[in-house]
Design a protein around this motif. Structure first.
Motif, mmCIF file in Angstrom:
data_model
loop_
_atom_site.group_PDB
_atom_site.id
_atom_site.type_symbol
_atom_site.label_atom_id
_atom_site.label_comp_id
_atom_site.label_asym_id
_atom_site.label_seq_id
_atom_site.Cartn_x
_atom_site.Cartn_y
_atom_site.Cartn_z
ATOM 1 N N LEU A 62 0.817 -1.215 0.000
ATOM 2 C CA LEU A 62 0.000 0.000 0.000
ATOM 3 C C LEU A 62 0.848 1.262 0.000
ATOM 4 O O LEU A 62 0.379 2.327 -0.399
ATOM 5 C CB LEU A 62 -0.938 0.001 1.212
ATOM 6 N N SER A 63 2.078 1.162 0.457
ATOM 7 C CA SER A 63 2.957 2.336 0.519
ATOM 8 C C SER A 63 3.755 2.539 -0.764
ATOM 9 O O SER A 63 4.498 3.505 -0.875
ATOM 10 C CB SER A 63 3.912 2.211 1.709
ATOM 11 N N THR A 64 3.598 1.646 -1.740
ATOM 12 C CA THR A 64 4.344 1.768 -2.989
ATOM 13 C C THR A 64 3.642 2.719 -3.952
ATOM 14 O O THR A 64 2.429 2.897 -3.878
ATOM 15 C CB THR A 64 4.508 0.386 -3.656
ATOM 16 N N PRO A 65 4.385 3.329 -4.903
ATOM 17 C CA PRO A 65 3.770 4.303 -5.840
ATOM 18 C C PRO A 65 2.695 3.696 -6.729
ATOM 19 O O PRO A 65 1.763 4.374 -7.136
ATOM 20 C CB PRO A 65 4.973 4.787 -6.671
ATOM 21 N N GLU A 66 2.840 2.405 -7.066
ATOM 22 C CA GLU A 66 1.896 1.790 -7.997
ATOM 23 C C GLU A 66 0.645 1.242 -7.309
ATOM 24 O O GLU A 66 -0.251 0.704 -7.970
ATOM 25 C CB GLU A 66 2.571 0.668 -8.787
ATOM 26 N N ILE A 107 4.852 -6.205 -12.771
ATOM 27 C CA ILE A 107 4.923 -6.459 -11.328
ATOM 28 C C ILE A 107 4.104 -7.713 -11.045
ATOM 29 O O ILE A 107 2.893 -7.742 -11.292
ATOM 30 C CB ILE A 107 4.386 -5.272 -10.521
ATOM 31 N N ASN A 108 4.766 -8.753 -10.556
ATOM 32 C CA ASN A 108 4.094 -10.001 -10.230
ATOM 33 C C ASN A 108 3.695 -9.997 -8.760
ATOM 34 O O ASN A 108 4.532 -9.785 -7.879
ATOM 35 C CB ASN A 108 5.011 -11.194 -10.519
ATOM 36 N N LEU A 141 -2.204 -9.591 -1.249
ATOM 37 C CA LEU A 141 -1.223 -9.777 -2.306
ATOM 38 C C LEU A 141 0.020 -8.928 -2.053
ATOM 39 O O LEU A 141 -0.090 -7.759 -1.685
ATOM 40 C CB LEU A 141 -1.828 -9.403 -3.661
ATOM 41 N N ASP A 142 1.173 -9.533 -2.270
ATOM 42 C CA ASP A 142 2.447 -8.823 -2.134
ATOM 43 C C ASP A 142 3.316 -9.174 -3.350
ATOM 44 O O ASP A 142 2.975 -10.057 -4.142
ATOM 45 C CB ASP A 142 3.147 -9.234 -0.841
ATOM 46 N N LYS A 143 4.433 -8.472 -3.506
ATOM 47 C CA LYS A 143 5.304 -8.753 -4.631
ATOM 48 C C LYS A 143 5.847 -10.173 -4.528
ATOM 49 O O LYS A 143 6.245 -10.620 -3.442
ATOM 50 C CB LYS A 143 6.464 -7.754 -4.674
#
Length: 388
Positions: free
Chosen positions: A294-298, A360-361, A381-383
């Motif tokens: 949630l803290s990522t730009p995408e 991004i998977n 979901l996470d990377k």
């Protein structure tokens, strides 16, 4: 001719073109109706306008008590003439403020009221009342409902055009000129149904808000102006979230009774399931982003695009892997499976999100146990590990 109604006969490009034509057609109908039938809007005088009203009224002081009490026709005629001059000046001021858009019929009705009021009551009336002016849009009367339906439908069409265009773009990158890939013709029926239920849901929300607000006794006079158009468009564009909201609202409006009750439809359905097969369950998997994502730009782009492209599976200790059904709504995040045998499973979800030129998977795993007739699980979901 009947083949046109079969989803499998449509290509991604053909369906996208159809949606664009529908949007243009709806826009033409909307514009033509508004050009033929002028609308009206609510306007309220602001503080500066009320200050100018004070200046206008000050030029025409109220007659003294002796003049008001006099029964002499000549005196009454003078009093009436002064108030007519005052009202004429006020109406000229209002016409100038609203560029002559106030309907003359409404001014005559207002004149019939103000001529019997003194200056103080006239100022109070103009402060509280809403001035109805001519406008391109329909914000007064039953035309308000048509505005909601039109803009919600436009929002749905824009949303579908955006979604299908992205799917077609991914198709071309994956398969060259072949019209295959992320676009699934099976989704067309759900998209067509959205054109019908989304505008109705938006209208229900508007009516419900106006009823609960209780600020207006006339349900057709919704005094929110162009904000109504924005709300209707957003409700159509994000119709999936509107349906989620309404689905959660049912728990407040129609709460379930005790678990032993068999008088409600929902409990009767549950009892029927239990009696039919006590060893299976209907499950729902709700996908969302993990806290770290949630803290990522995408993150915002992933949420806006939705989780419809994800693949969600259940792997039992023994037996075949179960693939959950995708949500009918392209913006939904809930995957479902019916008649799943009770037991322990490994829940797995995987999704690829294209961010500019990078992929991004996302994935997630969770051990669950199914032992109820209806069960809902949440998966974050996470990377993926290989995605870094």
């Amino acid at each position: 001719m009947l083949s046109l109604f079969k989803a499998k006969t449509w290509s991604g490009a053909g369906w996208l073109l159809t949606l664009c034509v529908l949007l243009v057609f709806i826009a033409m109908i909307y514009t033509a109706l508004h050009l033929c039938y002028k609308g009206t809007d609510h306007k309220k005088l602001d503080n500066m306008q009320l200050l100018n009203i004070d200046n206008v009224i000050a030029v025409y002081p109220d007659p003294d008590s002796a003049q008001l009490a006099s029964k002499d026709p000549a005196v009454k005629k003078v009093v009436l003439a002064k108030r007519e001059e005052r009202d004429h000046a006020l109406f000229n001021f209002l016409r100038n403020e609203y560029d002559g858009r106030i309907d003359e019929y409404r001014l005559k009705r207002m004149d019939g009221l103000l001529i019997n009021l003194n200056n103080k009551d006239t100022k109070a009336y103009l402060t509280d009342t809403e001035i109805i002016v001519n406008d391109f849009f329909w914000f007064v009367g039953t035309g308000t409902y048509a505005e909601v339906l039109f803009w919600a439908l436009i929002g749905v069409l824009v949303s579908l055009i955006y979604y299908v265009s992205i799917a077609n773009g991914q198709s071309l990158k994956v398969a060259g000129d072949a019209d295959t890939g992320p676009f699934d013709p099976a989704e067309i029926s759900g998209q067509v149904s959205k054109m019908f239920y989304a505008p109705v849901c938006a209208l229900i929300l508007v009516l419900g808000y106006n009823l609960l607000a209780g600020s207006n006794t006339k349900m057709t006079d919704i005094s929110v102006g162009k904000g109504l158009l924005l709300f209707s468009f957003i409700s159509g564009f994000f119709s999936g979230r509107v349906m989620k909201f309404i689905d959660r609202l049912k728990d407040l409006v129609l709460p379930l009774g005790s678990t032993d009750s068999t008088t409600t439809d929902d409990s009767a359905t549950t009892n029927d399931i239990d009696k039919t097969d006590e060893k299976t369950a209907n499950i729902t998997i709700s996908l969302q982003l993990a806290q770290a994502m949630l803290s990522t730009p995408e993150a915002a782009d992933i949420i806006d695009e939705g989780f419809n492209t994800a693949v969600v599976t259940l792997k039992p200790l023994t037996g075949d892997i179960i693939t959950l059904g995708k949500p009918a709504d392209d913006q939904s995040s809930e995957f479902t499976a019916t008649q799943v045998p009770w037991g322990k499973y490994t829940l797995h979800a995987a999704m690829a999100f294209k961010n500019n030129d990078t992929i991004i998977n996302l994935e997630a795993d969770k051990d669950i146990e199914i032992s109820d007739a209806d069960k809902t699980f949440q998966l974050d979901l996470d990377k993926a590990a290989e995605a870094g």
